[in-house]
Design a protein around this motif. Sequence first.
Motif, mmCIF file in Angstrom:
data_model
loop_
_atom_site.group_PDB
_atom_site.id
_atom_site.type_symbol
_atom_site.label_atom_id
_atom_site.label_comp_id
_atom_site.label_asym_id
_atom_site.label_seq_id
_atom_site.Cartn_x
_atom_site.Cartn_y
_atom_site.Cartn_z
ATOM 1 N N ARG B 12 0.262 -9.905 -8.080
ATOM 2 C CA ARG B 12 0.981 -9.575 -6.856
ATOM 3 C C ARG B 12 0.409 -10.414 -5.723
ATOM 4 N N GLU B 14 0.958 -11.392 -1.558
ATOM 5 C CA GLU B 14 1.655 -11.029 -0.324
ATOM 6 C C GLU B 14 1.351 -12.036 0.768
ATOM 7 N N VAL B 20 6.342 -9.532 0.265
ATOM 8 C CA VAL B 20 5.842 -9.691 -1.100
ATOM 9 C C VAL B 20 6.413 -10.982 -1.674
ATOM 10 N N ASP B 23 5.733 -10.467 -7.352
ATOM 11 C CA ASP B 23 5.677 -9.032 -7.594
ATOM 12 C C ASP B 23 5.562 -8.751 -9.092
ATOM 13 N N CYS B 60 -1.224 -16.545 2.775
ATOM 14 C CA CYS B 60 -0.890 -15.699 1.619
ATOM 15 C C CYS B 60 -2.178 -15.085 1.074
ATOM 16 N N THR B 63 -3.043 -9.996 -3.935
ATOM 17 C CA THR B 63 -3.441 -8.618 -3.652
ATOM 18 C C THR B 63 -3.565 -7.753 -4.898
#
Lengths: 277, 536, 315
Positions: B12, B14, B20, B23, B60, B63
């Motif tokens: 993931r 973000e 996002v 994903d 960016c 995460t």
Amino acid sequence: MRILGHKPSLSAWIGILIVGAFIAAAIFAPFIAPFTESEKVAKTWSPPTSEFLLGADNIGRDLFSRMVYGARTTIGVALATTILSFIIGLSLGLWAAVGGKLVDQVLSRFVDVMLSIPLLVFALIILSMFGSSIPTLIITIAILDSTRVFRLSRAVAMNLVVLEYVEAARLRGEGLWWIMRREVLPNAMPPMISEFGLRFCFNFLFVAGLSFLGLGIQPPLADWGGMVRDNGKAISFGLLAPLWPAMAIAAMTVGVNLVVDWILSINARPSGASAEM
Amino acid sequence: MTDNILKIRNLRIEAISGAVLVDDVSLELRPGEVLGLIGEGGAGKSTIGLASMAYARAGCKITGGTVEIEGQNIRAISADGRRKVRGEHIAYVAQSAAASFNPAYRIIDQICEMPVLHGQMNKTDARAWAIELFRALDLPNPEKFGERYPHQVSGGQLQRAMAAMAMSCKPEILVFDEPTTALDVTTQIEVLALIKKLIREFHTAALYISHDLAVVAQVADRIMVLRGGKTVEIGETAQVLHEPKTDYARALVAERKAADKISTHRAVAHENAILTVSDAVGLYESFVAVKNVSISVARGETVAVVGESGSGKSSLARLIVGLLPRSSGSVKFDGQELSPALKDRPRDQLRRIQLIYQQPDVALNPRQTIGEIIGRPVEFYFKKSPAEVAERVRSLLNQVGLPEDYAKRLSTALSGGQKQRICIARALAAEPDIIICDEPTSALDQLVADEILKLLGRLQEELGVAYLFITHDLGIVRRISHRTAVMLRGELIADGPTAEVFALPFHPYTERLLSSVPELRIDWLDEVLTKRKAEA
Amino acid sequence: MLKVIAARVVLGLLTLLAVSALIFAATEILPGDVASAVLGQGATPETLATFRAELGLDRPAYIRYFEWLFSALQGDLGVALTNKRDILTSIAPRFENTMFLAGYAALIAVPLSVGLGILAAINEGKWIDRVANVLSLAAISFPEFFIAYVLILVFAVKLGWFPSLSTVFDDMTLSQRFHVTALPAVTLTMLVAAHMLRMTRSSVLSIMSQPYIEMAFLKGLKRSRVVFVHALPNAAAPIITVIALNLAYLIVGVVVIEVVFVYPGVGQFMVDGVTKRDLPVVQACGLVFAAAFVILNTFADVMSILVNPRLRKPR
């Protein structure tokens, strides 16, 4: 609270407050100041009291009242200078960008030569011919400063005129005036707004500097730069008299800079240095 | 599975703004295997490619999820540990070699830097190995090649040098991020073939990122289709190409296949010419950009001009509209000679020739409403009242398939495809006889581009407008043009009905150009190379 | 590449010529002339005419320009109107003083601000960057006399470490000179260091966002190596330009500071000339400042040509 659709940061708020306070002082000077700017009301350099908040100056005028009136002249002259400088610089800059090679070459080369002479030196030469009155001061500094505005607005506009929407207008057969006003100018405004703040700071410091040299705003008008000059000797006695106006100049510039920084940061993007390792 | 060399789980990513970007993406790579990552702009392919090295661009942040290289989760180890993995075990080949080489150093020094600093080789061995790689990558004069600075070699050579740099530590995994996208088709095929050879020879696993399904099909064992940061489909290359399971993958494949064959058009009489260029020469200062070009377009006809970058095709368009000075020859419009300079042309002539640009983003003034943009030509050329202008804007928006209430909005918030529709509406507002389209779809994603082409086709049926269509993409040419002209170094080297030009290549370059365009078959690259070898 | 440099030097000389013409014209084209400026509004037409003849103002402007230019080239800057002293002999020692002060400040300012600028850039967003940002913003916003008076108040009046006036004599030792000019030098440093720091930071940052820096990180190189080997050599050209620009600014910045500290330099001389409306003095000082400015700018451009690999190794 939001301003221009964005939420100001803490530092931006500080800037807005400082600038707002000084502008209010300039506008409402007669209502705020207890004395006029030229009344002699106390002894030379008398210390601060409840009546004379910051004490008196070198010939016994109330320093606080002169500070308030000084806001009016100093900010007023700098603002008038910057506005005039932008009117000249922006229109010539846009003209150079859309007016074709010849116009651009002539204007740019002339400005190059102007820029090869340090601004202060140039201003000193002209003022030595004319003497210092407020209109001469404003016109001289505005013309000299407009070379910087010209440079930036030309560069901004040059980047815009190569864009296809300007070319599309040209292909449609639109005239020069329409292209400048409708296609280029609205898109050149965002960078020019923060530049206005920076140029204002520069002119403000410049006017203050000239007054400090005794070549700017002339007595008996109160202005911050001149007040520093008048009270300069007090510093040797450890008195703060020259520091108050000097501090006001510094605070005003810091305030404008904080606001400009915030405006610039709205559009800023992070650079590669902060990438995750 | 322990034999997976790269294993990404539930990745993931973000943006700082909170959007996002990637994903819940998972993938794995076996030694020597090539996985193609395919998707349109914003699908998150490059972000995933960089994340496989545990790297995120400024703005960016990774995460969530794990990135395991040879069983070690490199997100969990120290920065020093990650640094060791980068280069030694996994290396990166960027899209733009010109920007990714440091301009201040010789090529070979930049290549040797990695093995020397990672402590794998001494300087002499590293140089010898670099030269060997240059040879393997078919670079001219391999002993001397590396002594040059990046700006001294061509784009295709630099891209190969970057592949050599990635290989310098003999990593087990390579990440290719659109390595051929910035190249012309005839260069692309060479670089593609060498990359394929390199991967096979050294038995390296690879992530191959591209927006072109046909390119990926040549090198990948498996393909992963991405959209909006999510996995849409993953499978063996043959399966994705022949039996895609999802609607999105099916649409991508169908669209790409359509480019491979010539569609049938209704016939248009070529005699009724609206625009005739004869023997035109165009100069950029002293450089001859257009050399004695003659071409004509009939009413209601589409003529495509194809060529690689620098072929002079865009210059030809600029010469016709009067932006590029014409030093000799003539351009006739509806029987009248057009003045070489824009400012000498009467307003009615300007109205009847319109232009659509490649980048819809910069073709629309971001400070004007869509209504102002489309309404201006109506007001300017036809002197209509504000009410009539507004009425016309509404009908034009309908015509290009946009809602009427867009008139009050700014164009900035719209997608690329919608912006291009507005550009088309602005051109139509002038009621032109011919629209010159300068690569109008090359900045758009495939499926969006497809819709724009269909819209242009429909408008031609309805309004009888002619198109001069400038493009580098032969797939588009096959689909939409009645006639095709091929340009090379400012000259027109072929011109005729599309089917004829493509069936009977008169010029060896036409054939080379044609055969270099990737086709959506797995064995296309090998076939072309074998054929070329046999001919040589 | 030699061609490019030669072209730049010739351009610098042409600029200098144009500048001299502009300085001369600024005092000519404007309404009024030297005579009426000096004598003031109360002068009778007769005295004006005599004075004009005495100054040679009755001859055409372009002839006087060339005379002025050629004698300036031969080192003859004319005589001051007010005390009839030879301007060159007055300016020469003052020029030395000014250069001494500017050099002193540059010696502190350049390493300090370039170093801090680089440090701030490679630690973008971290505390050192924020501190540098706040400090430099403050220093940019403060007028030079504010900084000067605060320094005088603290270090001269309260602590008594340095003198508040920078009087220099011919027989001073070097260390004495450094001591008396410390406060003006520090003021000058703060004035230009902030600009230099900010500009250095932004040029390093623009290099740091280049794809080849990302590539260097992806090659698994240490951060220090990426910065010192990959980023800084490319940032050299912009940084050199930044330094030269600010040195030029420094030379002009001395004007106000020389007045505050009553330091006998060209700046103070010029301000004196302006107050007394001594035009030959003002013109001569203007020429000296403009020449220093143009020379530094030309030097900056030549240096950035020299460090550009594209120009050093053409295709």
